[in-house]
Write a protein that holds these residues in place. Structure first.
Motif, PDB file in Angstrom:
ATOM      1  N   HIS A  40     -70.349  16.313  -6.285  1.00  0.00           N
ATOM      2  CA  HIS A  40     -69.236  16.890  -5.542  1.00  0.00           C
ATOM      3  C   HIS A  40     -68.070  15.915  -5.380  1.00  0.00           C
ATOM      4  O   HIS A  40     -66.915  16.353  -5.262  1.00  0.00           O
ATOM      5  CB  HIS A  40     -69.726  17.427  -4.202  1.00  0.00           C
ATOM      6  N   ALA A  41     -68.337  14.630  -5.376  1.00  0.00           N
ATOM      7  CA  ALA A  41     -67.252  13.650  -5.338  1.00  0.00           C
ATOM      8  C   ALA A  41     -66.434  13.726  -6.628  1.00  0.00           C
ATOM      9  O   ALA A  41     -65.197  13.694  -6.598  1.00  0.00           O
ATOM     10  CB  ALA A  41     -67.802  12.242  -5.147  1.00  0.00           C
ATOM     11  N   GLY A  42     -67.114  13.844  -7.745  1.00  0.00           N
ATOM     12  CA  GLY A  42     -66.409  13.986  -9.025  1.00  0.00           C
ATOM     13  C   GLY A  42     -65.584  15.258  -9.085  1.00  0.00           C
ATOM     14  O   GLY A  42     -64.433  15.252  -9.553  1.00  0.00           O
ATOM     15  N   ILE A  43     -66.155  16.347  -8.609  1.00  0.00           N
ATOM     16  CA  ILE A  43     -65.411  17.613  -8.585  1.00  0.00           C
ATOM     17  C   ILE A  43     -64.207  17.490  -7.656  1.00  0.00           C
ATOM     18  O   ILE A  43     -63.117  17.964  -7.975  1.00  0.00           O
ATOM     19  CB  ILE A  43     -66.332  18.771  -8.137  1.00  0.00           C
ATOM     20  N   GLY A  44     -64.409  16.838  -6.505  1.00  0.00           N
ATOM     21  CA  GLY A  44     -63.312  16.662  -5.554  1.00  0.00           C
ATOM     22  C   GLY A  44     -62.160  15.863  -6.138  1.00  0.00           C
ATOM     23  O   GLY A  44     -60.993  16.200  -5.932  1.00  0.00           O
ATOM     24  N   VAL A  45     -62.471  14.820  -6.873  1.00  0.00           N
ATOM     25  CA  VAL A  45     -61.414  14.041  -7.527  1.00  0.00           C
ATOM     26  C   VAL A  45     -60.724  14.895  -8.585  1.00  0.00           C
ATOM     27  O   VAL A  45     -59.504  14.846  -8.742  1.00  0.00           O
ATOM     28  CB  VAL A  45     -61.980  12.743  -8.143  1.00  0.00           C
ATOM     29  N   GLY A  46     -61.485  15.726  -9.277  1.00  0.00           N
ATOM     30  CA  GLY A  46     -60.898  16.615 -10.280  1.00  0.00           C
ATOM     31  C   GLY A  46     -59.967  17.652  -9.693  1.00  0.00           C
ATOM     32  O   GLY A  46     -59.079  18.157 -10.386  1.00  0.00           O
ATOM     33  N   CYS A  47     -60.128  17.953  -8.427  1.00  0.00           N
ATOM     34  CA  CYS A  47     -59.268  18.955  -7.781  1.00  0.00           C
ATOM     35  C   CYS A  47     -57.800  18.533  -7.766  1.00  0.00           C
ATOM     36  O   CYS A  47     -56.921  19.395  -7.699  1.00  0.00           O
ATOM     37  CB  CYS A  47     -59.739  19.218  -6.351  1.00  0.00           C
ATOM     38  N   ILE A  48     -57.536  17.239  -7.825  1.00  0.00           N
ATOM     39  CA  ILE A  48     -56.130  16.798  -7.790  1.00  0.00           C
ATOM     40  C   ILE A  48     -55.375  17.201  -9.050  1.00  0.00           C
ATOM     41  O   ILE A  48     -54.150  17.215  -9.048  1.00  0.00           O
ATOM     42  CB  ILE A  48     -55.998  15.272  -7.581  1.00  0.00           C
ATOM     43  N   PHE A  49     -56.085  17.561 -10.102  1.00  0.00           N
ATOM     44  CA  PHE A  49     -55.427  17.931 -11.347  1.00  0.00           C
ATOM     45  C   PHE A  49     -55.077  19.417 -11.419  1.00  0.00           C
ATOM     46  O   PHE A  49     -54.553  19.873 -12.418  1.00  0.00           O
ATOM     47  CB  PHE A  49     -56.299  17.541 -12.549  1.00  0.00           C
ATOM     48  N   ILE A  50     -55.366  20.181 -10.382  1.00  0.00           N
ATOM     49  CA  ILE A  50     -54.994  21.597 -10.361  1.00  0.00           C
ATOM     50  C   ILE A  50     -53.499  21.668 -10.054  1.00  0.00           C
ATOM     51  O   ILE A  50     -53.055  21.240  -8.993  1.00  0.00           O
ATOM     52  CB  ILE A  50     -55.821  22.366  -9.311  1.00  0.00           C
ATOM     53  N   PRO A  51     -52.705  22.220 -10.973  1.00  0.00           N
ATOM     54  CA  PRO A  51     -51.257  22.159 -10.825  1.00  0.00           C
ATOM     55  C   PRO A  51     -50.655  23.215  -9.892  1.00  0.00           C
ATOM     56  O   PRO A  51     -49.449  23.205  -9.658  1.00  0.00           O
ATOM     57  CB  PRO A  51     -50.754  22.373 -12.257  1.00  0.00           C
ATOM     58  N   VAL A  52     -51.441  24.114  -9.349  1.00  0.00           N
ATOM     59  CA  VAL A  52     -50.907  25.176  -8.499  1.00  0.00           C
ATOM     60  C   VAL A  52     -50.918  24.701  -7.042  1.00  0.00           C
ATOM     61  O   VAL A  52     -51.974  24.326  -6.530  1.00  0.00           O
ATOM     62  CB  VAL A  52     -51.755  26.466  -8.637  1.00  0.00           C
ATOM     63  N   PRO A  53     -49.753  24.716  -6.379  1.00  0.00           N
ATOM     64  CA  PRO A  53     -49.704  24.274  -4.982  1.00  0.00           C
ATOM     65  C   PRO A  53     -50.655  25.093  -4.099  1.00  0.00           C
ATOM     66  O   PRO A  53     -50.654  26.313  -4.135  1.00  0.00           O
ATOM     67  CB  PRO A  53     -48.245  24.521  -4.578  1.00  0.00           C
ATOM     68  N   GLY A  54     -51.444  24.412  -3.322  1.00  0.00           N
ATOM     69  CA  GLY A  54     -52.397  25.065  -2.432  1.00  0.00           C
ATOM     70  C   GLY A  54     -53.746  25.319  -3.078  1.00  0.00           C
ATOM     71  O   GLY A  54     -54.769  25.342  -2.399  1.00  0.00           O
ATOM     72  N   ALA A  55     -53.769  25.513  -4.379  1.00  0.00           N
ATOM     73  CA  ALA A  55     -55.029  25.775  -5.065  1.00  0.00           C
ATOM     74  C   ALA A  55     -55.918  24.529  -5.058  1.00  0.00           C
ATOM     75  O   ALA A  55     -57.143  24.641  -4.972  1.00  0.00           O
ATOM     76  CB  ALA A  55     -54.782  26.235  -6.496  1.00  0.00           C
ATOM     77  N   ASP A  56     -55.295  23.369  -5.128  1.00  0.00           N
ATOM     78  CA  ASP A  56     -56.079  22.131  -5.071  1.00  0.00           C
ATOM     79  C   ASP A  56     -56.767  21.981  -3.713  1.00  0.00           C
ATOM     80  O   ASP A  56     -57.922  21.589  -3.637  1.00  0.00           O
ATOM     81  CB  ASP A  56     -55.217  20.917  -5.382  1.00  0.00           C
ATOM     82  N   LEU A  57     -56.063  22.354  -2.652  1.00  0.00           N
ATOM     83  CA  LEU A  57     -56.656  22.288  -1.317  1.00  0.00           C
ATOM     84  C   LEU A  57     -57.806  23.286  -1.174  1.00  0.00           C
ATOM     85  O   LEU A  57     -58.870  22.948  -0.635  1.00  0.00           O
ATOM     86  CB  LEU A  57     -55.596  22.563  -0.249  1.00  0.00           C
ATOM     87  N   LEU A  58     -57.615  24.499  -1.668  1.00  0.00           N
ATOM     88  CA  LEU A  58     -58.684  25.496  -1.609  1.00  0.00           C
ATOM     89  C   LEU A  58     -59.894  25.074  -2.446  1.00  0.00           C
ATOM     90  O   LEU A  58     -61.037  25.295  -2.046  1.00  0.00           O
ATOM     91  CB  LEU A  58     -58.164  26.858  -2.064  1.00  0.00           C
TER      92      LEU A  58
END
Length: 93
Positions: A40-58
């Protein structure tokens, strides 16, 4: 510095962060719990690469919630058995 160089530096920083989190999880957590946290730490770091505003937070919220549920399922400790994702949601509000 152009965009490709900045993206490369961001990627390298993300890889370094995942490696540091893996090492910390191995040192401080028991085996099964360590594996859950590392995934889950790896997935969490990968979330920063989601280019849609707010989608990374979700995505980060869903990832954290899922991690807590998996820890709760595998844990023998009453603390984690009583842990509810609704309490974890407060961290993001």
């Amino acid at each position: 510095m152009n965009k490709n160089q900045k993206d490369g530096q961001l990627f390298q920083a993300a890889v370094s962060l995942v490696q540091a989190l893996d090492k910390a999880a191995d040192e401080h957590l028991p085996g099964k719990l360590s594996e859950i946290v590392k995934i889950h730490a790896g997935i969490g770091v990968g979330c920063i690469f989601i280019p849609v505003p707010g989608a990374d937070l979700l995505a980060a919220l869903g990832n954290t919630w899922t991690m807590y549920l998996r820890i709760k399922q595998r844990s023998r400790h009453t603390f984690f058995k009583k842990l509810s994702p609704k309490y974890c949601f407060r961290n993001y509000v």
